[in-house]
Design a protein around this motif. Structure first.
Motif, PDB file in Angstrom:
ATOM      1  N   GLN A  38       0.829  -1.200   0.000  1.00  0.00           N
ATOM      2  CA  GLN A  38       0.000   0.000   0.000  1.00  0.00           C
ATOM      3  C   GLN A  38       0.872   1.261   0.000  1.00  0.00           C
ATOM      4  N   ASN A  39       1.951   1.233   0.779  1.00  0.00           N
ATOM      5  CA  ASN A  39       2.863   2.391   0.817  1.00  0.00           C
ATOM      6  C   ASN A  39       3.504   2.628  -0.548  1.00  0.00           C
ATOM      7  N   GLU A  40       3.867   1.543  -1.225  1.00  0.00           N
ATOM      8  CA  GLU A  40       4.483   1.671  -2.546  1.00  0.00           C
ATOM      9  C   GLU A  40       3.477   2.209  -3.568  1.00  0.00           C
ATOM     10  N   ILE A  41       2.243   1.778  -3.474  1.00  0.00           N
ATOM     11  CA  ILE A  41       1.199   2.271  -4.379  1.00  0.00           C
ATOM     12  C   ILE A  41       1.002   3.770  -4.190  1.00  0.00           C
ATOM     13  N   LEU A  42       0.965   4.207  -2.944  1.00  0.00           N
ATOM     14  CA  LEU A  42       0.820   5.644  -2.663  1.00  0.00           C
ATOM     15  C   LEU A  42       2.009   6.437  -3.202  1.00  0.00           C
ATOM     16  N   ALA A  43       3.212   5.879  -3.045  1.00  0.00           N
ATOM     17  CA  ALA A  43       4.418   6.552  -3.532  1.00  0.00           C
ATOM     18  C   ALA A  43       4.405   6.670  -5.056  1.00  0.00           C
ATOM     19  N   LEU A  44       3.980   5.606  -5.741  1.00  0.00           N
ATOM     20  CA  LEU A  44       3.876   5.658  -7.199  1.00  0.00           C
ATOM     21  C   LEU A  44       2.818   6.666  -7.636  1.00  0.00           C
ATOM     22  N   GLY A  45       1.724   6.713  -6.894  1.00  0.00           N
ATOM     23  CA  GLY A  45       0.681   7.681  -7.200  1.00  0.00           C
ATOM     24  C   GLY A  45       1.185   9.114  -7.116  1.00  0.00           C
ATOM     25  N   GLU A  46       1.994   9.389  -6.105  1.00  0.00           N
ATOM     26  CA  GLU A  46       2.582  10.717  -5.958  1.00  0.00           C
ATOM     27  C   GLU A  46       3.575  11.005  -7.079  1.00  0.00           C
ATOM     28  N   ARG A  47       4.419  10.027  -7.388  1.00  0.00           N
ATOM     29  CA  ARG A  47       5.486  10.227  -8.365  1.00  0.00           C
ATOM     30  C   ARG A  47       4.946  10.441  -9.771  1.00  0.00           C
ATOM     31  N   TYR A  48       3.855   9.776 -10.097  1.00  0.00           N
ATOM     32  CA  TYR A  48       3.330   9.846 -11.455  1.00  0.00           C
ATOM     33  C   TYR A  48       1.957  10.513 -11.541  1.00  0.00           C
ATOM     34  N   ASP A  49       1.640  11.313 -10.528  1.00  0.00           N
ATOM     35  CA  ASP A  49       0.404  12.091 -10.521  1.00  0.00           C
ATOM     36  C   ASP A  49      -0.833  11.205 -10.707  1.00  0.00           C
ATOM     37  N   ARG A  50      -0.873  10.151  -9.941  1.00  0.00           N
ATOM     38  CA  ARG A  50      -2.017   9.239  -9.970  1.00  0.00           C
ATOM     39  C   ARG A  50      -2.550   9.044  -8.553  1.00  0.00           C
ATOM     40  N   GLN A  51      -2.647  10.140  -7.822  1.00  0.00           N
ATOM     41  CA  GLN A  51      -3.081  10.058  -6.429  1.00  0.00           C
ATOM     42  C   GLN A  51      -4.506   9.518  -6.299  1.00  0.00           C
ATOM     43  N   GLU A  52      -5.367   9.907  -7.217  1.00  0.00           N
ATOM     44  CA  GLU A  52      -6.760   9.451  -7.139  1.00  0.00           C
ATOM     45  C   GLU A  52      -6.859   7.948  -7.323  1.00  0.00           C
ATOM     46  N   GLN A  53      -6.153   7.416  -8.321  1.00  0.00           N
ATOM     47  CA  GLN A  53      -6.177   5.977  -8.564  1.00  0.00           C
ATOM     48  C   GLN A  53      -5.550   5.213  -7.395  1.00  0.00           C
ATOM     49  N   ALA A  54      -4.450   5.742  -6.875  1.00  0.00           N
ATOM     50  CA  ALA A  54      -3.793   5.097  -5.733  1.00  0.00           C
ATOM     51  C   ALA A  54      -4.709   5.081  -4.516  1.00  0.00           C
ATOM     52  N   GLY A  55      -5.376   6.196  -4.278  1.00  0.00           N
ATOM     53  CA  GLY A  55      -6.288   6.289  -3.147  1.00  0.00           C
ATOM     54  C   GLY A  55      -7.428   5.290  -3.237  1.00  0.00           C
ATOM     55  N   ALA A  56      -7.924   5.056  -4.444  1.00  0.00           N
ATOM     56  CA  ALA A  56      -9.020   4.107  -4.641  1.00  0.00           C
ATOM     57  C   ALA A  56      -8.562   2.682  -4.316  1.00  0.00           C
ATOM     58  N   LEU A  57      -7.333   2.349  -4.706  1.00  0.00           N
ATOM     59  CA  LEU A  57      -6.801   1.020  -4.396  1.00  0.00           C
ATOM     60  C   LEU A  57      -6.646   0.831  -2.894  1.00  0.00           C
ATOM     61  N   ILE A  58      -6.109   1.839  -2.229  1.00  0.00           N
ATOM     62  CA  ILE A  58      -5.907   1.750  -0.778  1.00  0.00           C
ATOM     63  C   ILE A  58      -7.241   1.618  -0.059  1.00  0.00           C
ATOM     64  N   GLN A  59      -8.220   2.354  -0.515  1.00  0.00           N
ATOM     65  CA  GLN A  59      -9.553   2.285   0.093  1.00  0.00           C
ATOM     66  C   GLN A  59     -10.130   0.874  -0.023  1.00  0.00           C
ATOM     67  N   LYS A  60      -9.890   0.234  -1.145  1.00  0.00           N
ATOM     68  CA  LYS A  60     -10.374  -1.132  -1.351  1.00  0.00           C
ATOM     69  C   LYS A  60      -9.714  -2.095  -0.366  1.00  0.00           C
ATOM     70  N   PHE A  61      -8.389  -1.975  -0.193  1.00  0.00           N
ATOM     71  CA  PHE A  61      -7.684  -2.839   0.746  1.00  0.00           C
ATOM     72  C   PHE A  61      -8.157  -2.598   2.176  1.00  0.00           C
ATOM     73  N   GLU A  62      -8.245  -1.338   2.563  1.00  0.00           N
ATOM     74  CA  GLU A  62      -8.638  -1.016   3.931  1.00  0.00           C
ATOM     75  C   GLU A  62     -10.058  -1.485   4.225  1.00  0.00           C
ATOM     76  N   GLY A  63     -10.934  -1.373   3.238  1.00  0.00           N
ATOM     77  CA  GLY A  63     -12.305  -1.846   3.419  1.00  0.00           C
ATOM     78  C   GLY A  63     -12.359  -3.342   3.665  1.00  0.00           C
ATOM     79  N   LYS A  64     -11.540  -4.090   2.926  1.00  0.00           N
ATOM     80  CA  LYS A  64     -11.505  -5.546   3.102  1.00  0.00           C
ATOM     81  C   LYS A  64     -10.958  -5.924   4.482  1.00  0.00           C
ATOM     82  N   LEU A  65      -9.915  -5.237   4.925  1.00  0.00           N
ATOM     83  CA  LEU A  65      -9.334  -5.529   6.235  1.00  0.00           C
ATOM     84  C   LEU A  65     -10.320  -5.238   7.355  1.00  0.00           C
ATOM     85  N   GLU A  66     -11.078  -4.176   7.238  1.00  0.00           N
ATOM     86  CA  GLU A  66     -12.079  -3.839   8.254  1.00  0.00           C
ATOM     87  C   GLU A  66     -13.189  -4.884   8.263  1.00  0.00           C
ATOM     88  N   GLU A  67     -13.571  -5.342   7.081  1.00  0.00           N
ATOM     89  CA  GLU A  67     -14.594  -6.384   6.964  1.00  0.00           C
ATOM     90  C   GLU A  67     -14.146  -7.670   7.657  1.00  0.00           C
TER      91      GLU A  67
END
Length: 290
Positions: free
Chosen positions: A128-157
């Motif tokens: 997840q940290n690497e995905i966020l870093a790639l999102g920042e580096r390549y201006d894909r913060q929105e896409q990265a955030g959506a992926l993280i939200q999916k993971f966090e939702g599953k963990l909470e479930e």
């Protein structure tokens, strides 16, 4: 059990023989609008880049299906032994590999002045940290955030579903053609089991994998045994079946007696983190608490 295998040996064991095919037609290269020429060298990294909607100029050679976005791109060979001549010819601005291969590849890439990043996909959190870093580096913060939200939702479930339940003990075997290792809680598979509410019978180790000692393992008497097949899955499953049938010690394991031995699907349960983690967690939850 205490004789520990180096990551180099593990990488060698799980190498899948794959041809290095190349299609160097510049017409199919996909340099993005910022002039970035990025090469992904593993399937997991390729899938992450696709989810982030980032173009590549080359991808790894694999028997697995790669994202349609990258159809027709040049292939650079096996992740553990990429074709450096092809990579150099593409003049990449960045090559993306994984941290578990850094010791094998760093000298090769750095010696040719290739800008290389080694993504740490050894745990779900690291991925997840690497995905966020790639999102920042390549201006894909929105896409990265959506992926993280999916993971966090599953963990909470999963947390809600397992709360208050007895934690099953789990032994994880990681098989490759001709041999198998034991996955500790420091491995990606071990991390997934922990996230799904299981307790690894092998704890307190600093490495990801250990050699197997069935007598030692039998003393741990796990509730569940998970068998992960890599490299050549059908061959490895057959190897596991033969081992469990011919080695009498396995019949004394509670997991075997109670029919709680499960084979993990390779496409979901890789040796490093990947985007199939949410599906893998669902599968594990069913295995651990059915």
């Amino acid at each position: 059990m205490k004789r520990k295998f180096s990551l180099f040996l593990l990488a060698g064991l799980i190498m899948v023989v794959a041809g290095c095919s190349a299609n160097a037609d510049p017409a199919v290269e996909s340099e993005n609008s910022d002039g970035d020429r990025i090469i992904a060298t593993t399937v997991a990294v390729t899938e992450i880049m696709d989810a982030l909607e980032i173009d590549l100029v080359a991808v790894p050679t694999s028997y697995k299906d790669l994202p349609k976005r990258y159809d027709g791109l040049t292939e650079i060979g096996n992740p553990m032994n990429p074709d450096m001549e092809i990579i150099l010819s593409l003049k990449p601005t960045e090559v993306l590999s994984v941290s578990t291969l850094k010791s094998d590849l760093d000298e090769v890439f750095s010696g040719r002045n290739i800008n290389t990043s080694y993504l740490n996909l050894q745990t779900l959190e690291n991925m997840q940290n690497e995905i966020l870093a790639l999102g920042e580096r390549y201006d894909r913060q929105e896409q990265a955030g959506a992926l993280i939200q999916k993971f966090e939702g599953k963990l909470e479930e999963i947390k809600l579903k397992t709360e208050g339940k007895d934690q099953p003990s789990v032994l994880i075997l990681m098989g490759v053609p001709g041999s198998y290792l034991v996955a500790t809680e420091n491995s990606y598979l071990g991390d997934l089991v922990k996230r799904a509410g299981g307790k690894n019978v092998i704890s307190g180790e600093s490495v990801e994998f250990l050699s197997s000692n069935t007598e030692y393992l039998q003393k741990s008497n796990p509730d569940i045994i998970l068998r992960a097949a890599h490299g050549m899955p059908e061959e490895v499953v057959a190897m596991f079946d033969k081992e469990f049938k011919e080695n009498d010690i396995w019949k004394h394991f509670n997991a075997v007696k109670n029919d709680r031995v499960y084979d993990l699907e390779e496409t979901l349960f890789g040796t490093t983190g990947n985007l199939a983690a949410t599906e893998a967690l669902d599968e594990l939850l069913e295995m651990l608490y059915n």
